[in-house]
Design a protein around this motif. Structure first.
Motif, PDB file in Angstrom:
ATOM      1  N   ALA A 123       0.824  -1.207   0.000  1.00 10.24           N
ATOM      2  CA  ALA A 123       0.000   0.000   0.000  1.00 10.24           C
ATOM      3  C   ALA A 123       0.860   1.259   0.000  1.00 10.24           C
ATOM      4  O   ALA A 123       0.609   2.205  -0.757  1.00 10.24           O
ATOM      5  CB  ALA A 123      -0.926  -0.006   1.219  1.00 10.24           C
ATOM      6  N   ARG A 124       1.889   1.265   0.831  1.00  7.25           N
ATOM      7  CA  ARG A 124       2.769   2.440   0.933  1.00  7.25           C
ATOM      8  C   ARG A 124       3.469   2.709  -0.392  1.00  7.25           C
ATOM      9  O   ARG A 124       3.559   3.850  -0.854  1.00  7.25           O
ATOM     10  CB  ARG A 124       3.781   2.201   2.061  1.00  7.25           C
ATOM     11  CG  ARG A 124       4.498   3.460   2.517  1.00  7.25           C
ATOM     12  CD  ARG A 124       5.350   3.180   3.739  1.00  7.25           C
ATOM     13  NE  ARG A 124       4.535   2.933   4.938  1.00  7.25           N
ATOM     14  CZ  ARG A 124       4.457   1.765   5.557  1.00  7.25           C
ATOM     15  NH1 ARG A 124       5.121   0.721   5.093  1.00  7.25           N
ATOM     16  NH2 ARG A 124       3.707   1.633   6.624  1.00  7.25           N
ATOM     17  N   SER A 125       3.962   1.643  -1.019  1.00  8.80           N
ATOM     18  CA  SER A 125       4.658   1.782  -2.296  1.00  8.80           C
ATOM     19  C   SER A 125       3.709   2.291  -3.389  1.00  8.80           C
ATOM     20  O   SER A 125       4.071   3.159  -4.188  1.00  8.80           O
ATOM     21  CB  SER A 125       5.250   0.431  -2.704  1.00  8.80           C
ATOM     22  OG  SER A 125       5.869   0.509  -3.975  1.00  8.80           O
ATOM     23  N   TYR A 126       2.494   1.770  -3.403  1.00  6.47           N
ATOM     24  CA  TYR A 126       1.515   2.158  -4.428  1.00  6.47           C
ATOM     25  C   TYR A 126       1.161   3.638  -4.308  1.00  6.47           C
ATOM     26  O   TYR A 126       1.190   4.379  -5.293  1.00  6.47           O
ATOM     27  CB  TYR A 126       0.263   1.301  -4.284  1.00  6.47           C
ATOM     28  CG  TYR A 126      -0.833   1.685  -5.244  1.00  6.47           C
ATOM     29  CD1 TYR A 126      -0.693   1.483  -6.617  1.00  6.47           C
ATOM     30  CD2 TYR A 126      -2.018   2.263  -4.779  1.00  6.47           C
ATOM     31  CE1 TYR A 126      -1.699   1.841  -7.502  1.00  6.47           C
ATOM     32  CE2 TYR A 126      -3.032   2.613  -5.657  1.00  6.47           C
ATOM     33  CZ  TYR A 126      -2.864   2.402  -7.009  1.00  6.47           C
ATOM     34  OH  TYR A 126      -3.857   2.766  -7.891  1.00  6.47           O
ATOM     35  N   TYR A 127       0.828   4.062  -3.107  1.00  2.00           N
ATOM     36  CA  TYR A 127       0.420   5.453  -2.930  1.00  2.00           C
ATOM     37  C   TYR A 127       1.590   6.424  -3.005  1.00  2.00           C
ATOM     38  O   TYR A 127       1.411   7.593  -3.360  1.00  2.00           O
ATOM     39  CB  TYR A 127      -0.359   5.613  -1.626  1.00  2.00           C
ATOM     40  CG  TYR A 127      -1.788   5.153  -1.755  1.00  2.00           C
ATOM     41  CD1 TYR A 127      -2.709   5.903  -2.488  1.00  2.00           C
ATOM     42  CD2 TYR A 127      -2.223   3.950  -1.190  1.00  2.00           C
ATOM     43  CE1 TYR A 127      -4.025   5.477  -2.634  1.00  2.00           C
ATOM     44  CE2 TYR A 127      -3.534   3.524  -1.329  1.00  2.00           C
ATOM     45  CZ  TYR A 127      -4.421   4.283  -2.065  1.00  2.00           C
ATOM     46  OH  TYR A 127      -5.723   3.855  -2.223  1.00  2.00           O
ATOM     47  N   SER A 128       2.783   5.948  -2.710  1.00  2.00           N
ATOM     48  CA  SER A 128       3.970   6.784  -2.873  1.00  2.00           C
ATOM     49  C   SER A 128       4.148   7.137  -4.348  1.00  2.00           C
ATOM     50  O   SER A 128       4.512   8.262  -4.695  1.00  2.00           O
ATOM     51  CB  SER A 128       5.213   6.040  -2.362  1.00  2.00           C
ATOM     52  OG  SER A 128       6.393   6.796  -2.608  1.00  2.00           O
ATOM     53  N   GLY A 129       3.855   6.153  -5.194  1.00  2.00           N
ATOM     54  CA  GLY A 129       3.946   6.387  -6.635  1.00  2.00           C
ATOM     55  C   GLY A 129       2.911   7.379  -7.128  1.00  2.00           C
ATOM     56  O   GLY A 129       3.065   7.978  -8.194  1.00  2.00           O
ATOM     57  N   LYS A 130       1.841   7.555  -6.366  1.00  2.00           N
ATOM     58  CA  LYS A 130       0.780   8.510  -6.722  1.00  2.00           C
ATOM     59  C   LYS A 130       0.944   9.830  -5.970  1.00  2.00           C
ATOM     60  O   LYS A 130       0.103  10.736  -6.105  1.00  2.00           O
ATOM     61  CB  LYS A 130      -0.595   7.907  -6.389  1.00  2.00           C
ATOM     62  CG  LYS A 130      -0.922   6.667  -7.215  1.00  2.00           C
ATOM     63  CD  LYS A 130      -2.142   5.928  -6.668  1.00  2.00           C
ATOM     64  CE  LYS A 130      -3.429   6.707  -6.881  1.00  2.00           C
ATOM     65  NZ  LYS A 130      -3.842   6.703  -8.307  1.00  2.00           N
ATOM     66  N   CYS A 131       2.021   9.904  -5.166  1.00  2.00           N
ATOM     67  CA  CYS A 131       2.296  11.096  -4.358  1.00  2.00           C
ATOM     68  C   CYS A 131       1.103  11.453  -3.459  1.00  2.00           C
ATOM     69  O   CYS A 131       0.727  12.616  -3.307  1.00  2.00           O
ATOM     70  CB  CYS A 131       2.663  12.287  -5.246  1.00  2.00           C
ATOM     71  SG  CYS A 131       4.163  12.031  -6.219  1.00  2.00           S
ATOM     72  N   ARG A 132       0.522  10.415  -2.878  1.00  2.00           N
ATOM     73  CA  ARG A 132      -0.660  10.603  -2.027  1.00  2.00           C
ATOM     74  C   ARG A 132      -0.300  10.329  -0.576  1.00  2.00           C
ATOM     75  O   ARG A 132       0.269   9.275  -0.246  1.00  2.00           O
ATOM     76  CB  ARG A 132      -1.770   9.647  -2.478  1.00  2.00           C
ATOM     77  CG  ARG A 132      -3.098   9.823  -1.745  1.00  2.00           C
ATOM     78  CD  ARG A 132      -3.754  11.127  -2.102  1.00  2.00           C
ATOM     79  NE  ARG A 132      -5.135  11.227  -1.621  1.00  2.00           N
ATOM     80  CZ  ARG A 132      -5.476  11.759  -0.424  1.00  2.00           C
ATOM     81  NH1 ARG A 132      -4.548  12.187   0.415  1.00  2.00           N
ATOM     82  NH2 ARG A 132      -6.745  11.847  -0.084  1.00  2.00           N
ATOM     83  N   ASP A 133      -0.590  11.273   0.306  1.00  2.00           N
ATOM     84  CA  ASP A 133      -0.342  11.085   1.741  1.00  2.00           C
ATOM     85  C   ASP A 133      -1.363  10.097   2.298  1.00  2.00           C
ATOM     86  O   ASP A 133      -2.569  10.258   2.081  1.00  2.00           O
ATOM     87  CB  ASP A 133      -0.460  12.411   2.498  1.00  2.00           C
ATOM     88  CG  ASP A 133       0.708  13.342   2.211  1.00  2.00           C
ATOM     89  OD1 ASP A 133       1.800  12.831   1.933  1.00  2.00           O
ATOM     90  OD2 ASP A 133       0.504  14.574   2.254  1.00  2.00           O
ATOM     91  N   ILE A 134      -0.863   9.072   3.020  1.00  2.00           N
ATOM     92  CA  ILE A 134      -1.778   8.079   3.586  1.00  2.00           C
ATOM     93  C   ILE A 134      -1.435   7.779   5.036  1.00  2.00           C
ATOM     94  O   ILE A 134      -0.307   8.006   5.491  1.00  2.00           O
ATOM     95  CB  ILE A 134      -1.756   6.756   2.780  1.00  2.00           C
ATOM     96  CG1 ILE A 134      -0.362   6.106   2.842  1.00  2.00           C
ATOM     97  CG2 ILE A 134      -2.189   6.980   1.347  1.00  2.00           C
ATOM     98  CD1 ILE A 134      -0.323   4.698   2.267  1.00  2.00           C
ATOM     99  N   ASP A 135      -2.434   7.266   5.720  1.00  2.00           N
ATOM    100  CA  ASP A 135      -2.270   6.778   7.089  1.00  2.00           C
ATOM    101  C   ASP A 135      -2.576   5.287   7.038  1.00  2.00           C
ATOM    102  O   ASP A 135      -3.717   4.895   6.789  1.00  2.00           O
ATOM    103  CB  ASP A 135      -3.253   7.508   8.016  1.00  2.00           C
ATOM    104  CG  ASP A 135      -3.230   6.949   9.443  1.00  2.00           C
ATOM    105  OD1 ASP A 135      -2.257   6.262   9.805  1.00  2.00           O
ATOM    106  OD2 ASP A 135      -4.221   7.192  10.177  1.00  2.00           O
ATOM    107  N   ILE A 136      -1.551   4.468   7.241  1.00  4.02           N
ATOM    108  CA  ILE A 136      -1.719   3.011   7.182  1.00  4.02           C
ATOM    109  C   ILE A 136      -2.317   2.496   8.492  1.00  4.02           C
ATOM    110  O   ILE A 136      -1.798   2.761   9.572  1.00  4.02           O
ATOM    111  CB  ILE A 136      -0.368   2.310   6.941  1.00  4.02           C
ATOM    112  CG1 ILE A 136       0.182   2.652   5.557  1.00  4.02           C
ATOM    113  CG2 ILE A 136      -0.523   0.795   7.096  1.00  4.02           C
ATOM    114  CD1 ILE A 136      -0.491   1.948   4.418  1.00  4.02           C
TER     115      ILE A 136
END
Length: 211
Positions: A123-136
Motif C-alpha cells: 500500500a505504501r509503495s503504491y500510494y507513494s507512486g501517486k504522491c498521495r499522503d496516507i495513514d496506514i
C-alpha cells in the motif's frame, strides 16, 4: 547421484496443485499421498524432500536456506521482499491486489487518506507512486469492516471473485497488481544445485504453457 532438493509447499489447495505439477515433472513422493499428520516427506530415489508450511512462511524457509525451492504468492514477494530468485509464474491462484471502498467513496482531497490493509508495504509503495499522503492502519483480518465502520476510507487487499466486497456494499476502485503463484529459489541453492533446479523449472514451464 543428484543432490537432495528441499521444497517448501504452502498448505492448502495451492500447495496440492503445485505438488501435482511437480509429480508430473517426475519428482513424485508416494508418502505425500497419505500424509496423516506428517509435515516432511521424502523420496531418496528421486532426490526430493517436501514439507508443508504456512503460505506466508514459504519465502522465509527459502530465503534462509531451509528450502531450495518454494511456491509462494506474488503478494508475499511484494510485501516482504525476500532475497530469493523468482524463477517462474505458475499461473495458479490468480487474483489481484486492489483498492476497494464503499460505493459512495470519494477521495478526500486535501486530507490524509486512511488505508486499512494486511499489506502495508504494498500500500505504501503504491500510494507513494501517486504522491498521495496516507495513514496506514495495519489489520490482520476482516479488512472489509474498516471502511464500513469509518475506521478507514479504503482498503488494500487481495480480491479473487469480489463476492465478499459486494456482500458488504464495497467495490474495487483501483487494481494495483495481478497476483499468482511463483516458483522461487534460494540464492545459494541456485548456484550449487542449478542443474536439477533448472530441470524442475523447465518442466513446470512447459506445463504452464500447455494450460
Amino acid at each position: 547421484m543428484r543432490p537432495m532438493i528441499n521444497v517448501a509447499l504452502p498448505k492448502g489447495r495451492l500447495g496440492e496443485k503445485a505438488y501435482a505439477m511437480l509429480k508430473k515433472s517426475g519428482f513424485d513422493c508416494p508418502t505425500m499421498e497419505d500424509p496423516g499428520r506428517k509435515l516432511i516427506f521424502e523420496n531418496p530415489e528421486k532426490g526430493v524432500r517436501y514439507f508443508w508450511v504456512k503460505p506466508s512462511d514459504v519465502a522465509i524457509y527459502v530465503e534462509r536456506g531451509a528450502a531450495d525451492l518454494g511456491i509462494v504468492g506474488k503478494d508475499i514477494l511484494l510485501e516482504y521482499r525476500p532475497d530469493v530468485y523468482e524463477l517462474l509464474d505458475l499461473g495458479m491462484g490468480r487474483c489481484r491486489m486492489a483498492v476497494a471502498g464503499k460505493k459512495d467513496f470519494r477521495d478526500p482531497v486535501g486530507q490524509t487518506l486512511k488505508v486499512a490493509t494486511k499489506f502495508p508495504n504494498i500500500a505504501r509503495s503504491y500510494y507513494s507512486g501517486k504522491c498521495r499522503d496516507i495513514d496506514i492502519i495495519h489489520l490482520n483480518g476482516s479488512i472489509e469492516l474498516a471502511p464500513i465502520l469509518g475506521l478507514s476510507h479504503v482498503i488494500v487487499d487481495i480480491v479473487e471473485t469480489g463476492t465478499t466486497l459486494k456482500e458488504n456494499d464495497l467495490m474495487v476502485y483501483e487494481e494495483i497488481v495481478p497476483i499468482s503463484a511463483r516458483l522461487i529459489a534460494n540464492v545459494a541453492s541456485y548456484q550449487f544445485k542449478d542443474d536439477v533446479i533448472n530441470e524442475i523449472c523447465q518442466s513446470l514451464k512447459e506445463q504452464v504453457e500447455e494450460l
